[in-house]
Enzyme design. Sequence first.
Site, PDB file in Angstrom:
ATOM      1  N   SER A 193      -0.977  -1.599 -11.713  1.00 38.49           N
ATOM      2  CA  SER A 193      -0.935  -3.015 -12.104  1.00 38.49           C
ATOM      3  C   SER A 193      -2.070  -3.248 -13.089  1.00 38.49           C
ATOM      4  CB  SER A 193      -1.155  -3.902 -10.872  1.00 38.49           C
ATOM      5  OG  SER A 193      -1.498  -5.223 -11.259  1.00 38.49           O
ATOM      6  N   TYR A 198      -6.355  -5.999  -3.813  1.00 36.26           N
ATOM      7  CA  TYR A 198      -5.180  -5.430  -4.491  1.00 36.26           C
ATOM      8  C   TYR A 198      -5.608  -4.619  -5.715  1.00 36.26           C
ATOM      9  CZ  TYR A 198      -0.724  -5.668  -7.136  1.00 36.26           C
ATOM     10  OH  TYR A 198       0.399  -5.382  -7.861  1.00 36.26           O
TER      11      TYR A 198
HETATM   12  N1  LIG Z   1       5.943  -8.172  -9.402  1.00 30.95           N
HETATM   13  C1  LIG Z   1       4.826  -8.128 -10.133  1.00 30.95           C
HETATM   14  O1  LIG Z   1       4.389  -9.106 -10.780  1.00 30.95           O
HETATM   15  C2  LIG Z   1       4.043  -6.836 -10.169  1.00 30.95           C
HETATM   16  C3  LIG Z   1       2.994  -6.723 -11.085  1.00 30.95           C
HETATM   17  C4  LIG Z   1       2.255  -5.554 -11.122  1.00 30.95           C
HETATM   18  C5  LIG Z   1       2.580  -4.518 -10.265  1.00 30.95           C
HETATM   19  N2  LIG Z   1       3.598  -4.638  -9.389  1.00 30.95           N
HETATM   20  C6  LIG Z   1       3.851  -3.529  -8.480  1.00 30.95           C
HETATM   21  O2  LIG Z   1       5.232  -3.159  -8.472  1.00 30.95           O
HETATM   22  C7  LIG Z   1       5.548  -2.583  -7.209  1.00 30.95           C
HETATM   23  C8  LIG Z   1       6.819  -3.182  -6.650  1.00 30.95           C
HETATM   24  O3  LIG Z   1       6.703  -4.561  -6.635  1.00 30.95           O
HETATM   25  P1  LIG Z   1       7.988  -5.507  -6.720  1.00 30.95           P
HETATM   26  O4  LIG Z   1       7.480  -6.798  -7.204  1.00 30.95           O
HETATM   27  O5  LIG Z   1       9.072  -4.847  -7.480  1.00 30.95           O
HETATM   28  O6  LIG Z   1       8.345  -5.585  -5.172  1.00 30.95           O
HETATM   29  P2  LIG Z   1       9.697  -5.727  -4.359  1.00 30.95           P
HETATM   30  O7  LIG Z   1       9.310  -6.486  -3.182  1.00 30.95           O
HETATM   31  O8  LIG Z   1      10.805  -6.242  -5.128  1.00 30.95           O
HETATM   32  O9  LIG Z   1      10.016  -4.259  -3.906  1.00 30.95           O
HETATM   33  C9  LIG Z   1       9.172  -3.529  -3.068  1.00 30.95           C
HETATM   34  C10 LIG Z   1       9.994  -2.739  -2.027  1.00 30.95           C
HETATM   35  O10 LIG Z   1       9.036  -1.971  -1.301  1.00 30.95           O
HETATM   36  C11 LIG Z   1       9.394  -1.978   0.061  1.00 30.95           C
HETATM   37  N3  LIG Z   1       8.217  -1.687   0.882  1.00 30.95           N
HETATM   38  C12 LIG Z   1       7.171  -2.505   1.160  1.00 30.95           C
HETATM   39  N4  LIG Z   1       6.278  -1.862   1.951  1.00 30.95           N
HETATM   40  C13 LIG Z   1       6.780  -0.615   2.165  1.00 30.95           C
HETATM   41  C14 LIG Z   1       6.319   0.507   2.895  1.00 30.95           C
HETATM   42  N5  LIG Z   1       5.168   0.494   3.588  1.00 30.95           N
HETATM   43  N6  LIG Z   1       7.074   1.645   2.885  1.00 30.95           N
HETATM   44  C15 LIG Z   1       8.248   1.689   2.195  1.00 30.95           C
HETATM   45  N7  LIG Z   1       8.733   0.637   1.498  1.00 30.95           N
HETATM   46  C16 LIG Z   1       8.011  -0.496   1.484  1.00 30.95           C
HETATM   47  C17 LIG Z   1       9.966  -3.366   0.304  1.00 30.95           C
HETATM   48  O11 LIG Z   1      10.798  -3.387   1.454  1.00 30.95           O
HETATM   49  C18 LIG Z   1      10.720  -3.625  -0.993  1.00 30.95           C
HETATM   50  O12 LIG Z   1      12.081  -3.228  -0.887  1.00 30.95           O
HETATM   51  C19 LIG Z   1       4.291  -2.777  -6.328  1.00 30.95           C
HETATM   52  O13 LIG Z   1       3.530  -1.602  -6.305  1.00 30.95           O
HETATM   53  C20 LIG Z   1       3.543  -3.880  -7.043  1.00 30.95           C
HETATM   54  O14 LIG Z   1       2.158  -3.834  -6.779  1.00 30.95           O
HETATM   55  C21 LIG Z   1       4.345  -5.774  -9.307  1.00 30.95           C
END
Ligand SMILES: NC(=O)c1ccc[n+]([C@@H]2O[C@H](COP(=O)([O-])OP(=O)(O)OC[C@H]3O[C@@H](n4cnc5c(N)ncnc54)[C@H](O)[C@@H]3O)[C@@H](O)[C@H]2O)c1
Length: 267
Positions: A148, A162
């Site tokens: 991130s 985070y």
């Molecule tokens: N959305 C944003 O703005 C953003 C920005 C920067 C980074 N990210 C990163 O992107 C990644 C995904 O985020 P997203 O927004 O797509 O999330 P999301 O919630 O859409 O998807 C995440 C998935 O991970 C699963 N999950 C959570 N904990 C888990 C565990 N312990 N073991 C296995 N599965 C698990 C959840 O059930 C979910 O299906 C993360 O690492 C997040 O930090 C997101």
Amino acid sequence: MTRRLQDKVAIVTGCGSVGPGWGNGKAMSVLFAREGARVFGADINGDAAAETRTIIQDEGGVCETAVADVSKAADVEGMVNACLEAFGRIDILVNNVGIAVVGGPAELDENTWDHIIAVNQKSVYLTCHHVLPVMERQGNGAIVNNASIAALGWAGVHYGFYGATKGAIVSMTRAMAIAHAKNGIRANCVLPGLMNTPLVHAALTRVYGKEGDIETLVRTRDKQCPMGHMGDAWDTAYAALFLASDEAKYITGTELVVDGGLSVRFA
Ligand SMILES: NC(=O)c1ccc[n+]([C@@H]2O[C@H](COP(=O)([O-])OP(=O)(O)OC[C@H]3O[C@@H](n4cnc5c(N)ncnc54)[C@H](O)[C@@H]3O)[C@@H](O)[C@H]2O)c1
């Protein structure tokens, strides 16, 4: 469709999404399958993983899934073994799972620290611990870790815990890139900025409850971005696709920022 991942086997962690729509891992899984990869998706939520598997299979792609909590050693070992049983190799590992909490040492307690370290950071150790020996035996592999821009600096809110985990992921990735460069293994990070994914909606719902307030907050996040809107899961997925593919065969130990220019404002 250009089949940029033809004949590759890819593990994607967090292959589902926490709500309706497209999360990063769900978009990556579907995109990788469209590009010819056989996808092994893992998620703590079996229904979310099954939804992604169904989308891929309905499009004619190949996908198997497992329920796994990637912060648990036994689950990760089981996930890796299940992938090897299903597909016989692992060419790509995407560490996508991550959870976000707002706050730092002054606001958050020890349990929250332990939990976010386990889910965001220890999970990367666990998956790499089990997958690197497989890639070493094969003599090839590409690891893509979803960090991130919070790893780089202040991302608009106090992401003290985070950002610490995401910074650690960047550092681990750089070290693995050098340590395994001679084994034909590459390791890189994608650094998304403010992305409009189900995770963001779920977090805003938890904090603000009412739908009207969430819409206002989504608009506020949009305005923070130089392009006037957040990115989406596909923006992250296309960056991960490039780093996972042979097009990036001379790229290792680097960070691909996907934030519409937001982090340039840090400087
Ligand atoms: N959305 C944003 O703005 C953003 C920005 C920067 C980074 N990210 C990163 O992107 C990644 C995904 O985020 P997203 O927004 O797509 O999330 P999301 O919630 O859409 O998807 C995440 C998935 O991970 C699963 N999950 C959570 N904990 C888990 C565990 N312990 N073991 C296995 N599965 C698990 C959840 O059930 C979910 O299906 C993360 O690492 C997040 O930090 C997101």
